[in-house]
Design a protein around this motif. Structure first.
Motif, PDB file in Angstrom:
ATOM      1  N   THR A   1     -13.946  49.364-103.495  1.00 57.43           N
ATOM      2  CA  THR A   1     -15.035  48.871-104.330  1.00 57.43           C
ATOM      3  C   THR A   1     -15.078  47.351-104.275  1.00 57.43           C
ATOM      4  O   THR A   1     -14.052  46.699-104.140  1.00 57.43           O
ATOM      5  CB  THR A   1     -14.877  49.346-105.783  1.00 57.43           C
ATOM      6  OG1 THR A   1     -15.945  48.792-106.545  1.00 57.43           O
ATOM      7  CG2 THR A   1     -13.577  48.908-106.400  1.00 57.43           C
TER       8      THR A   1
ATOM      9  N   ASP B   1     -16.305  45.568-106.748  1.00 50.29           N
ATOM     10  CA  ASP B   1     -16.173  45.104-108.115  1.00 50.29           C
ATOM     11  C   ASP B   1     -14.732  45.311-108.580  1.00 50.29           C
ATOM     12  O   ASP B   1     -14.334  46.411-108.933  1.00 50.29           O
ATOM     13  CB  ASP B   1     -17.142  45.854-109.024  1.00 50.29           C
ATOM     14  CG  ASP B   1     -17.223  45.226-110.408  1.00 50.29           C
ATOM     15  OD1 ASP B   1     -16.409  44.327-110.699  1.00 50.29           O
ATOM     16  OD2 ASP B   1     -18.111  45.634-111.169  1.00 50.29           O
TER      17      ASP B   1
ATOM     18  N   GLU C   1     -13.208  44.429-111.208  1.00 50.41           N
ATOM     19  CA  GLU C   1     -13.040  44.835-112.603  1.00 50.41           C
ATOM     20  C   GLU C   1     -13.087  46.355-112.762  1.00 50.41           C
ATOM     21  O   GLU C   1     -12.511  46.906-113.670  1.00 50.41           O
ATOM     22  CB  GLU C   1     -14.116  44.174-113.482  1.00 50.41           C
ATOM     23  CG  GLU C   1     -14.016  42.663-113.519  1.00 50.41           C
ATOM     24  CD  GLU C   1     -12.681  42.155-114.015  1.00 50.41           C
ATOM     25  OE1 GLU C   1     -12.158  42.697-114.997  1.00 50.41           O
ATOM     26  OE2 GLU C   1     -12.151  41.200-113.420  1.00 50.41           O
ATOM     27  N   LYS C   2     -13.794  47.046-111.877  1.00 49.11           N
ATOM     28  CA  LYS C   2     -13.930  48.503-111.966  1.00 49.11           C
ATOM     29  C   LYS C   2     -12.859  49.239-111.170  1.00 49.11           C
ATOM     30  O   LYS C   2     -12.843  50.453-111.149  1.00 49.11           O
ATOM     31  CB  LYS C   2     -15.312  48.938-111.459  1.00 49.11           C
ATOM     32  CG  LYS C   2     -16.441  48.474-112.337  1.00 49.11           C
ATOM     33  CD  LYS C   2     -17.760  48.959-111.813  1.00 49.11           C
ATOM     34  CE  LYS C   2     -18.896  48.470-112.684  1.00 49.11           C
ATOM     35  NZ  LYS C   2     -20.197  48.864-112.147  1.00 49.11           N
TER      36      LYS C   2
ATOM     37  N   THR D   1      -9.800  51.150-110.196  1.00 53.26           N
ATOM     38  CA  THR D   1      -8.768  51.963-110.810  1.00 53.26           C
ATOM     39  C   THR D   1      -7.787  52.350-109.714  1.00 53.26           C
ATOM     40  O   THR D   1      -8.176  53.046-108.767  1.00 53.26           O
ATOM     41  CB  THR D   1      -9.372  53.237-111.442  1.00 53.26           C
ATOM     42  OG1 THR D   1     -10.377  52.848-112.380  1.00 53.26           O
ATOM     43  CG2 THR D   1      -8.303  54.041-112.140  1.00 53.26           C
TER      44      THR D   1
END
Length: 195
Positions: free
Chosen positions: A31, A33, A35-36, A38
């Motif tokens: 990803t 991003d 912050e997203k 996991t």
């Protein structure tokens, strides 16, 4: 370039090309991003440590993106989860745990460890003198081996990222001509070719 060097380079290319398709698919699935993100393989604490270390190994400069800009931690996480067998995963986890132990993370967690703590660890093991390196090898230091492995993975993931391949390294999507016996500076401005 002599014949021996040419054969050696061809062998390296074949070795990279056999792992490149799966590695590239993993890299593309990362990803953008952060912050997203996991983690799949790492724990939350381990992912924080990996992000800090990777950022110090290949930081952003005025001319080049950093390891975090091209999602290197995400790549390493996905690669470890998809490419390693159970035995390799256990060994890799053991190395990461040894790094965390060597960092002496405060009770408040890795988020609260300052950059100096990470820098000190990297300096101790990755900027060691030859004598210190021999000592780490003789002691079979897990931290030393884990940090060497992390640095190698970081550089490999960075170099195989699309952004670095197209914007930092010499890139020609449709190579059209072969020019022998010219310098690297003349051919690519001194940059290595993107694979």
């Amino acid at each position: 370039m002599n014949r021996r060097e040419a054969l050696k380079n061809i062998g390296l290319t074949i070795g990279y090309s056999s792992i490149a398709p799966s590695a590239l698919s993993i890299l593309q699935s990362c990803t953008s991003d952060v912050e997203k993100w996991t983690p799949v393989f790492f724990t939350e604490e381990e992912s924080i440590v990996i992000k800090h270390l990777v950022d110090l190994i290949l930081p952003k400069t005025e001319a080049t993106p950093g390891a975090l800009d091209v999602n290197v931690p995400e790549f390493i996480d996905l690669y470890a989860s998809k490419a390693y067998n159970d035995e390799d995963k256990a060994e890799y986890k053991k190395g990461i745990e040894s790094i965390i132990e060597a960092l002496h993370i405060p009770e408040s967690g890795a988020k609260h460890l300052n950059t100096e703590g990470y820098s000190t660890l990297l300096d101790k093991y990755l900027r060691a003198t030859k004598a210190e390196e021999r000592q780490f090898k003789a002691e079979k230091s897990i931290v030393y081996e884990a940090l060497l492995n992390l640095r190698n993975q970081t550089v490999w993931a960075y170099q195989t990222s699309e952004t670095v391949g197209e914007k930092v390294l010499a890139y020609d999507p449709i190579p059209a001509s072969q020019k022998g016996c010219i310098s690297v500076e003349e051919a690519t401005g001194g940059n290595a070719w993107s694979l």
